[in-house]
Design a protein around this motif. Structure first.
Motif, short mmCIF file in Angstrom:
data_model
loop_
_atom_site.label_atom_id
_atom_site.label_comp_id
_atom_site.label_asym_id
_atom_site.label_seq_id
_atom_site.Cartn_x
_atom_site.Cartn_y
_atom_site.Cartn_z
N MET A 1 0.84 -1.20 0.00
CA MET A 1 0.00 0.00 0.00
C MET A 1 0.87 1.25 0.00
N GLU A 2 1.90 1.26 0.82
CA GLU A 2 2.79 2.42 0.87
C GLU A 2 3.50 2.62 -0.46
N TRP A 3 3.91 1.51 -1.08
CA TRP A 3 4.54 1.60 -2.40
C TRP A 3 3.57 2.20 -3.41
N TRP A 4 2.31 1.76 -3.40
CA TRP A 4 1.33 2.25 -4.36
C TRP A 4 0.99 3.71 -4.09
N GLN A 5 0.89 4.11 -2.84
CA GLN A 5 0.60 5.50 -2.52
C GLN A 5 1.71 6.41 -3.03
N ALA A 6 2.97 5.98 -2.86
CA ALA A 6 4.09 6.76 -3.38
C ALA A 6 4.06 6.82 -4.90
N ARG A 7 3.67 5.70 -5.54
CA ARG A 7 3.58 5.67 -6.99
C ARG A 7 2.48 6.60 -7.49
N CYS A 8 1.35 6.64 -6.78
CA CYS A 8 0.23 7.51 -7.18
C CYS A 8 0.67 8.97 -7.23
N VAL B 1 -2.17 11.09 -9.78
CA VAL B 1 -3.45 10.76 -9.16
C VAL B 1 -3.31 10.85 -7.65
N LYS B 2 -4.44 11.00 -6.97
CA LYS B 2 -4.42 11.06 -5.52
C LYS B 2 -4.39 9.65 -4.95
N ALA B 3 -3.62 9.49 -3.89
CA ALA B 3 -3.47 8.19 -3.25
C ALA B 3 -4.80 7.75 -2.65
N PRO B 4 -5.06 6.45 -2.59
CA PRO B 4 -6.32 5.97 -2.03
C PRO B 4 -6.41 6.24 -0.54
N THR B 5 -7.62 6.35 -0.04
CA THR B 5 -7.86 6.55 1.38
C THR B 5 -8.33 5.24 2.00
N ASP B 6 -8.42 5.22 3.33
CA ASP B 6 -8.90 4.03 4.01
C ASP B 6 -10.33 3.68 3.61
N THR C 1 -10.37 2.38 -6.99
CA THR C 1 -10.74 3.68 -7.57
C THR C 1 -9.61 4.66 -7.35
N LEU C 2 -9.59 5.68 -8.18
CA LEU C 2 -8.60 6.74 -8.05
C LEU C 2 -9.22 8.07 -8.47
N GLU C 3 -8.56 9.14 -8.08
CA GLU C 3 -9.00 10.48 -8.46
C GLU C 3 -7.87 11.16 -9.22
N VAL C 4 -8.19 11.66 -10.41
CA VAL C 4 -7.19 12.32 -11.24
C VAL C 4 -6.80 13.65 -10.60
N ASP C 5 -5.53 13.87 -10.46
CA ASP C 5 -5.02 15.12 -9.90
C ASP C 5 -4.37 15.98 -10.98
N ASP C 6 -3.53 15.38 -11.80
CA ASP C 6 -2.85 16.08 -12.89
C ASP C 6 -3.13 15.30 -14.18
N PRO C 7 -4.15 15.69 -14.96
CA PRO C 7 -4.55 14.90 -16.13
C PRO C 7 -3.42 14.66 -17.14
N GLU C 8 -2.63 15.69 -17.42
CA GLU C 8 -1.57 15.53 -18.42
C GLU C 8 -0.51 14.53 -17.95
N LEU C 9 -0.10 14.65 -16.70
CA LEU C 9 0.90 13.73 -16.15
C LEU C 9 0.35 12.31 -16.11
N PHE C 10 -0.90 12.17 -15.72
CA PHE C 10 -1.51 10.85 -15.64
C PHE C 10 -1.60 10.19 -17.00
N LEU C 11 -2.04 10.93 -18.03
CA LEU C 11 -2.13 10.37 -19.37
C LEU C 11 -0.76 9.96 -19.89
N ASN C 12 0.24 10.76 -19.60
CA ASN C 12 1.60 10.42 -20.03
C ASN C 12 2.05 9.10 -19.41
N ASN C 13 1.72 8.90 -18.14
CA ASN C 13 2.09 7.66 -17.48
C ASN C 13 1.27 6.47 -17.98
N LEU C 14 0.00 6.72 -18.33
CA LEU C 14 -0.80 5.65 -18.93
C LEU C 14 -0.16 5.16 -20.22
N HIS C 15 0.31 6.09 -21.03
CA HIS C 15 0.90 5.75 -22.32
C HIS C 15 2.24 5.02 -22.15
#
Length: 275
Positions: free
Chosen positions: A194-201, A206-211, A242-256
């Motif tokens: 979970m900590e690894w994924w939160q740091a990756r988010c 994207v915003k890290a998941p909550t409890d 689920t996730l929440e988009v925080d920076d759309p351009e950065l997120f799309l770049n990482n998706l690609h």
């Protein structure tokens, strides 16, 4: 970008190519799919391997989801290919469902280690040091030593670890010492994940998941890599939620580009869907 769903054709040639790919281990799928991108000099696609549930093709047969810059070229007719342009329009604050297969690693002393196995090893080492026991040997031996030497206070400490994790409800049953130890180890490793994924988010926009939005963790596997040095392995695990988009351009770049490591082995492709 193009998002494609790809199945093997029903010809004898397609079947023989699948057998050949399987004989090469985890990298065989990548080599097989590369035949759809013969003009590309470098790997320019991400893929996810799943097994058919029997609705799209016979149960157990492979289905590949591929994200690529170029549209797949099925001139060899080895595959059944369904492709469409992938141009998601995302906004900050938008919520999405996702699933992804990742290879979670951490760098320790200049070497890459599996996040879950590293967390388990560290926790076992710390527990043995509490008992003034020299730490040595494989993980199963360390667990045996703990079970032999731990007292009731130690077991209560393991229960506290479980209380703070996803398996707290299982404490309502009368767990034995071995079951308590195993759940404490599992809780520790999944918390590290979970900590690894939160740091990756934070790095992918994207915003890290909550409890309140638990991360679903499934299908942890270790894969042997054929053709590499003896004992070479990598791990994969499926994450969804689920996730929440925080920076759309950065997120799309990482998706690609793909997220994390081991992309040539089928990791890193995130599949998203609007909620």
């Amino acid at each position: 970008m193009y998002l494609s769903r790809i199945r093997l054709g029903d010809s004898p040639t397609a079947s023989s190519e699948l057998v050949r790919a399987m004989s090469k281990g985890v990298y065989g799928n990548h080599q097989l799919l590369w035949r759809l991108f013969t003009q590309a000099e470098q790997r320019n696609f991400l893929f996810r391997h799943e097994q058919s549930d029997g609705r799209l093709s016979p149960a157990g047969e492979p289905i590949f989801y591929v994200l690529s810059r170029e549209e797949p070229n099925n001139s060899e007719r080895l595959f059944q290919v369904e492709s469409r342009p992938f141009t998601p329009q995302l906004m900050a604050g938008q919520r999405l469902e996702f699933k992804i297969r990742v290879n979670p690693t951490v760098c320790r002393q200049g070497k890459r280690h599996d996040v879950l196995m590293n967390a388990q090893q560290q926790w076992l080492n710390e527990e043995l040091k509490r008992l003034s026991v020299a730490v040595s040997g494989p993980k199963k031996d360390l667990k045996h030593q703990l079970l032999d030497l731990a007292n009731d206070t130690d077991v209560e400490r393991w229960q506290t670890v479980i209380e703070n994790g996803a398996y707290r409800d299982e404490l309502a049953t009368r767990l034995g010492r071995k079951a308590t130890l195993e759940l404490a180890i599992k809780t520790t490793s999944e918390q590290a994940l979970m900590e690894w994924w939160q740091a990756r988010c934070q790095k992918i926009g994207v915003k890290a998941p909550t409890d309140a939005e638990p991360l679903q963790i499934d299908a942890y596997l270790q894969h042997r890599i054929k053709g590499k040095q003896a004992g070479a392995v990598f791990s994969s695990i499926d994450l969804s939620g689920t996730l929440e988009v925080d920076d759309p351009e950065l997120f799309l770049n990482n998706l690609h580009q793909g997220i994390g490591r081991a992309k040539a082995f089928g990791c890193g492709m995130m599949m998203i869907r609007r909620i």
